[in-house]
Design a protein around this motif. Structure first.
Motif, PDB file in Angstrom:
ATOM      1  N   GLY A 454      65.149  -1.449 -19.917  1.00 41.10           N
ATOM      2  CA  GLY A 454      64.625  -1.523 -21.277  1.00 41.10           C
ATOM      3  C   GLY A 454      63.326  -2.307 -21.392  1.00 41.10           C
ATOM      4  N   PRO A 455      63.298  -3.573 -20.957  1.00 42.55           N
ATOM      5  CA  PRO A 455      62.046  -4.340 -21.031  1.00 42.55           C
ATOM      6  C   PRO A 455      60.911  -3.742 -20.199  1.00 42.55           C
ATOM      7  N   ILE A 456      61.228  -3.211 -19.011  1.00 38.17           N
ATOM      8  CA  ILE A 456      60.185  -2.609 -18.179  1.00 38.17           C
ATOM      9  C   ILE A 456      59.562  -1.410 -18.890  1.00 38.17           C
ATOM     10  N   ALA A 457      60.411  -0.574 -19.495  1.00 36.61           N
ATOM     11  CA  ALA A 457      59.895   0.592 -20.224  1.00 36.61           C
ATOM     12  C   ALA A 457      59.069   0.158 -21.430  1.00 36.61           C
ATOM     13  N   SER A 458      59.457  -0.932 -22.073  1.00 36.11           N
ATOM     14  CA  SER A 458      58.688  -1.451 -23.214  1.00 36.11           C
ATOM     15  C   SER A 458      57.298  -1.908 -22.774  1.00 36.11           C
ATOM     16  N   ILE A 459      57.250  -2.641 -21.682  1.00 35.02           N
ATOM     17  CA  ILE A 459      55.958  -3.113 -21.164  1.00 35.02           C
ATOM     18  C   ILE A 459      55.067  -1.932 -20.793  1.00 35.02           C
TER      19      ILE A 459
END
Length: 498
Positions: A454-459
């Motif tokens: 989730g956070p990686i895709a957001s970044i």
């Protein structure tokens, strides 16, 4: 008198006594403290180090600690317990240091939704505020449900009485005194919690004398879910803390930067230790083979009290019930002020103070009704944790001055969208189709891939949008609209001082 009746009397007296203290303090503080919407919601710059520490401590804990920490041991074992406990306290320090930056850049906000508005824009503000309302409503419902379950499932009484007593008392003093009084009651509740926990663990140390402890089995020892907690717990709980207005309110209320940071460190240590001790009590109970009232471990700490015989002494059960209710009251009043803060920042900031006070009452009614109906909201926690995980980095990017203008509202929202696509895609790949994948990610799986992807895709989404926007602006000769937050926030002071 049976156990439930004694517990009703003792716990009700404690709740009402704290409520009376709050009302007395509210009456006298009204003569010396500002009677504005801003102070009602933020208690701005009013609380020293120990008050902030006690308030963070009481806000973070709740009845959930007594049930959830032992229950987690059943699946994640000792490793999961350690990282759950650490991750319950450490995000408080993060909020303090991040909040210090927010305070300097945006000194007049009353809600983190304000930060989203002045840094990004109206759409981001509404998204952040709605997400906070959802997460905090679920949390408040769970707290009411937990105290009801304590009396119904553990003590053998009726759930309605404790829910209504806690709800009515906290609503009255919160509506009258606002955040300032909530913080003062937090300090009282924190002190009482620590004293009772010490007494309870002295009892455990004296009575827990197993003849022989077996080797740790796969459930209690290191296992996959325990190692997964090394990623799951810090990421999910840190992100969820970002989207709880209750913690940001303590930032606004701190007397100064030093009080905020030192108070957060004291609180974080206390929170982690308290969570660990309740979970470790359940761990000992299961490890020693004490008969369990619930196979899922939710009542394992209460079962530990029976270590010296077939039944636990009435007085120690009452003390555990009392500490549970006190922690519940501290959490409930914090949720009430936080929900009121978020709603007031969105819709009520230009209205008289009595409207915000009325909002405290109105907010509680549907949530109490849901708790009385025994509606389970546990599955909704995972939805909130996943959404906060994909949304935290886009929001916090607004703190970097280097990214001013480059990470626009569009980039932040696009980061949320790509985070959602990322975890949905993970679910699709895992389950083979989109519908089952969404159910798996948002309702079933509390596993590490979700909270990493989730956070990686957001970044990635933020970088993609910002890069595309930079190319377009340079090719067209357009400049970046850098935020002018401080000027606009000063202009907005008239709106929050009503």
């Amino acid at each position: 008198m049976d156990l439930a009746t004694i517990a009703y009397i003792v716990c009700s007296i404690a709740v009402v006594a704290i409520g009376m203290f709050a009302m007395v303090v509210s009456f006298y503080s009204s003569k010396s403290k500002p009677t504005t919407v801003d102070f009602f919601l933020t208690a701005r710059s009013s609380s020293p180090t120990l008050s902030i520490a006690g308030s963070f401590y009481a806000t973070s804990l709740g009845a959930w600690v007594v049930f959830s920490m032992p229950s987690y041991v059943v699946t994640a074992g000792i490793v999961g317990l350690v990282f759950y406990a650490l991750s319950s306290g450490l995000p408080i320090i993060m909020i303090a240091y991040v909040g210090s930056v927010v305070q300097k850049k945006f000194p007049y906000i009353i809600s983190i939704g304000d930060f989203a508005r002045w840094r990004f824009g109206t759409v981001m503000r509404f998204y952040v505020s709605l997400l906070m309302l959802f997460i905090m409503s679920v949390g408040l419902t769970a707290e009411y449900t937990s105290v009801g379950n304590l009396f119904e499932l553990v003590l053998g009484g009726q759930r309605e009485v404790p829910i209504l007593v806690v709800a009515i008392v906290t609503t009255i003093y919160t509506a009258y005194g606002g955040l300032y009084v909530s913080i003062l009651t937090d300090v009282v509740q924190a002190v009482m919690t620590v004293i009772l926990l010490v007494v309870i663990y002295i009892y455990v140390a004296v009575t827990f004398r197993p003849t022989e402890l077996p080797p740790l089995n796969q459930t209690l020892g290191p296992n996959y879910l325990g190692y997964a907690a090394i990623a799951v717990m810090p990421i999910s709980l840190a992100a969820a803390t970002v989207f709880s207005e209750a913690f940001w309110q303590r930032v606004w209320a701190s007397a100064d930067d030093r009080s905020l940071k030192n108070g957060s460190i004291i609180a974080a240590v206390g929170i982690s230790l308290t969570c660990f001790l309740f979970g470790f009590g359940g761990f000992l109970s299961i490890w020693a083979g004490i008969p369990q009232s619930d196979p899922y471990g939710t009542t394992a700490f209460f079962d530990l009290l029976k270590a010296s015989g077939d039944t636990a002494p009435t007085w120690i059960v009452i003390l555990v019930a009392l500490i549970t209710v006190i922690m519940n009251e501290g959490s409930v009043d914090s949720y009430q002020t936080a929900l009121t803060n978020t709603l007031s920042a969105l819709f009520l900031r230009t209205l008289p103070l009595w409207v915000s006070r009325l909002a405290v009452i109105v907010i509680n009614i549907p949530i109490v009704i849901v708790a009385l109906m025994r509606v389970s909201v546990l599955s909704l926690f995972l939805i909130g944790n996943v959404l906060s995980t994909i949304s935290a980095i886009p929001l916090l990017c607004g703190l970097s001055e280097r990214l001013d203008g480059y990470v626009s509202e569009g980039a932040a929202l696009f980061g949320v969208v790509t985070g959602f696509i990322g975890v949905s895609g993970l679910g699709w790949i895992t389950m083979g189709n989109l519908a089952d994948g969404l159910n798996y990610i948002f309702f079933v799986s509390y596993d590490w891939p979700t909270f990493v992807v989730g956070p990686i895709a957001s970044i990635a989404g933020i970088a993609l949008y910002a890069g595309g926007e930079m190319i377009v602006r340079k090719s067209m000769g357009w400049t970046y609209p850098l935020p002018r937050a401080h000027v606009r926030m000063k202009e907005s002071m008239a709106q929050v001082s009503t």
